[in-house]
Write a protein that holds these residues in place. Sequence first.
Motif, PDB file in Angstrom:
ATOM      1  N   SER A  18      38.440   7.045 -13.149  1.00 26.39           N
ATOM      2  CA  SER A  18      37.584   6.930 -11.966  1.00 26.39           C
ATOM      3  C   SER A  18      36.156   7.274 -12.359  1.00 26.39           C
ATOM      4  CB  SER A  18      38.017   7.938 -10.902  1.00 26.39           C
ATOM      5  OG  SER A  18      39.255   7.610 -10.365  1.00 26.39           O
ATOM      6  N   ALA A  19      35.249   7.092 -11.422  1.00 23.62           N
ATOM      7  CA  ALA A  19      33.896   7.617 -11.580  1.00 23.62           C
ATOM      8  C   ALA A  19      33.985   9.139 -11.572  1.00 23.62           C
ATOM      9  CB  ALA A  19      33.029   7.139 -10.426  1.00 23.62           C
ATOM     10  N   THR A  26      31.024   8.049  -6.493  1.00 22.62           N
ATOM     11  CA  THR A  26      31.184   6.860  -5.639  1.00 22.62           C
ATOM     12  C   THR A  26      30.516   7.075  -4.282  1.00 22.62           C
ATOM     13  OG1 THR A  26      33.245   6.328  -6.766  1.00 22.62           O
ATOM     14  CG2 THR A  26      32.884   5.283  -4.631  1.00 22.62           C
ATOM     15  N   GLU A  69      32.150   3.783 -12.244  1.00 18.58           N
ATOM     16  CA  GLU A  69      33.223   3.603 -13.219  1.00 18.58           C
ATOM     17  C   GLU A  69      32.696   3.009 -14.518  1.00 18.58           C
ATOM     18  OE1 GLU A  69      33.888   3.680 -10.049  1.00 18.58           O
ATOM     19  OE2 GLU A  69      35.802   4.727  -9.883  1.00 18.58           O
ATOM     20  N   PHE A  78      39.115   0.671 -10.338  1.00 16.96           N
ATOM     21  CA  PHE A  78      38.435   0.348  -9.078  1.00 16.96           C
ATOM     22  C   PHE A  78      37.603  -0.933  -9.104  1.00 16.96           C
ATOM     23  CE2 PHE A  78      34.477   1.759  -6.516  1.00 16.96           C
ATOM     24  CZ  PHE A  78      35.010   1.473  -5.274  1.00 16.96           C
ATOM     25  N   ARG A 131      38.468   1.868  -1.731  1.00 15.29           N
ATOM     26  CA  ARG A 131      38.387   3.281  -2.096  1.00 15.29           C
ATOM     27  C   ARG A 131      39.713   3.786  -2.661  1.00 15.29           C
ATOM     28  NH1 ARG A 131      33.996   6.305  -0.762  1.00 15.29           N
ATOM     29  NH2 ARG A 131      34.767   7.446  -2.581  1.00 15.29           N
ATOM     30  N   GLY A 132      39.623   4.632  -3.650  1.00 18.82           N
ATOM     31  CA  GLY A 132      40.829   5.131  -4.302  1.00 18.82           C
ATOM     32  C   GLY A 132      41.473   4.082  -5.197  1.00 18.82           C
ATOM     33  N   GLY A 133      40.730   3.007  -5.489  1.00 13.45           N
ATOM     34  CA  GLY A 133      41.299   1.848  -6.170  1.00 13.45           C
ATOM     35  C   GLY A 133      41.646   2.031  -7.639  1.00 13.45           C
ATOM     36  N   SER A 134      41.310   3.167  -8.225  1.00 15.31           N
ATOM     37  CA  SER A 134      41.612   3.336  -9.651  1.00 15.31           C
ATOM     38  C   SER A 134      43.114   3.425  -9.918  1.00 15.31           C
ATOM     39  CB  SER A 134      40.923   4.584 -10.211  1.00 15.31           C
ATOM     40  OG  SER A 134      39.538   4.402 -10.175  1.00 15.31           O
TER      41      SER A 134
HETATM   42  N1  ASP Z   1      35.812   5.977  -7.547  1.00 17.44           N
HETATM   43  C1  ASP Z   1      36.534   5.256  -6.527  1.00 17.44           C
HETATM   44  C2  ASP Z   1      36.596   6.077  -5.259  1.00 17.44           C
HETATM   45  O1  ASP Z   1      36.114   7.201  -5.225  1.00 17.44           O
HETATM   46  C3  ASP Z   1      37.877   4.828  -6.950  1.00 17.44           C
HETATM   47  C4  ASP Z   1      38.834   5.944  -7.320  1.00 17.44           C
HETATM   48  O2  ASP Z   1      38.409   7.056  -7.596  1.00 17.44           O
HETATM   49  O3  ASP Z   1      40.022   5.691  -7.338  1.00 17.44           O
HETATM   50  O4  ASP Z   1      37.083   5.603  -4.275  1.00 17.44           O
END
Ligand code: ASP
Length: 477
Positions: free
Chosen positions: A46-47, A52, A134, A200, A214-217
């Motif tokens: 992730s970042a 993000t 990312e 992501f 969001r949360g796509g990693s």
């Molecule tokens: N960096 C992105 C987010 O904060 C993806 C991830 O962390 O999964 O949503």
Amino acid sequence: MSVAREQLVVMKFGGTSVEDAKAMGRTAAIVGGRRKKGLETIVVVSAMAKVTDQLLAAAAAAGRGDKAGAMAISARLRNRHTDTATELLDAARFAALEPAIHMEFDALDDLLRGIAAVGELTARTSDLVVSFGERLSSRMVAAAFDQHGLSGVHVDARTCIITDANYGKAVPQGGAIEAKLAEFVLPLIEVGKTPVMGGFIGSTVEGITTTLGRGGSDYTAALVGGGLHAGAIEIWTDVNGIMTTDPRIVPEALRVKSISFEEAAELAYFGAKVLHPATILPAVQKSIPVWVLNSRNAENEGTKITAVAPHCRSPFKCIAAKKKLTIIDIVASRMLMSHGYLKAVFDVLDRYKCVVDMVSTSEVSISLTVDSNERLPEIVEELSKIADVKMEGNKALICMVGEDIRGHNGIAGQVFSAVSHVNVRMISQGASEINMSFMIDEEDVEEAVRSLHRNFFADPDAAIFDVEARVAAGTTA
Ligand code: ASP
Ligand code: MG
């Protein structure tokens, strides 16, 4: 050289696992441990934590025409990334990476200036802005892995994760992704490298940057694992996997060693925020196990998520609670559930984007539970045009999940005798038959969860729950 797929593990590290140089160092040690065991590793990151959100804030500021605000955020991010790289890397590797970091930030600044000049932020441009998080973290982690002797090599995820053009929540194209992974990633693994890619982010076939939501990693990790037919996917976070319940409420809560995809999906819906199961579907569909692990406690075995649940002696795996809910009671005085009535009710909720958790109906009434939100008074006012409406706040939903509910008779009786001292409002057993939920007052949550946990986890199945940890800690249910 060809790669034995069982030896292939995709390791995904979330924002907190790459939040600073120290965390990146821990991450390198964990990957090193896997390689020492003879595994081939592919890493998705992730970042850095919070980046993000900050990129989205910069994009929004630019979209409002606030160029100075956007540039200030970008400048802070530039410092954070270069400071982290300085601490992380030796002088030679820092000197090699620094120009790349500045090149990325120069491109970001150009983009933000452009957005501010137009004063308009489109979904497509927002994806491009947010992709820098990312892009940067993966470059830094790849350099760190190289320094740690892990043969890290950066792969721009956008060359492999091909999606449609639905910006902000792009849909991955499985076949194209598999082909790109075979072309760009597999050859690196074959020569013993550790490819490091950002999660992501992706791109359309035309090469336009997209994001998976969001949360796509986690989603990226599942796509990479699925596309390469990996032996396992590991999602490294900052918790010891999935627990029987919130340890802040029940200190004796146990780690769940093994859980099915369906069970994890129910839990996620009820607020257990470990991961969003829809995102690991590409792995589950190919029967690749997904592990949830703790990068601050790497020795811990975590939780294994599989397509099929192993048999468990007790009916439940977990108890989840969701607070801040409101019950809306709707009594159809005149229309008596006539045709189209439910639709009319749900149309109102839909218009206000109001998420409904639980519905129960009788001949003339509907009870709904919804997330408390500031627009509820307006929703009630609109619904009042078609029915008598009452609203009750400060409610909580307790949800008990387990595939083995199916084989157990009289479970409802046991559940309700465990909470006989609290006032239970609505009851439902989901269509999936693997969850049992009911509504109580928010103030009764702790007491109810403790009592349920005492009743159902007093004699836990050691094959499914980490009983050893409880013994080691000297605690009992
Ligand atoms: N960096 C992105 C987010 O904060 C993806 C991830 O962390 O999964 O949503
Ligand atoms: Mg995450």
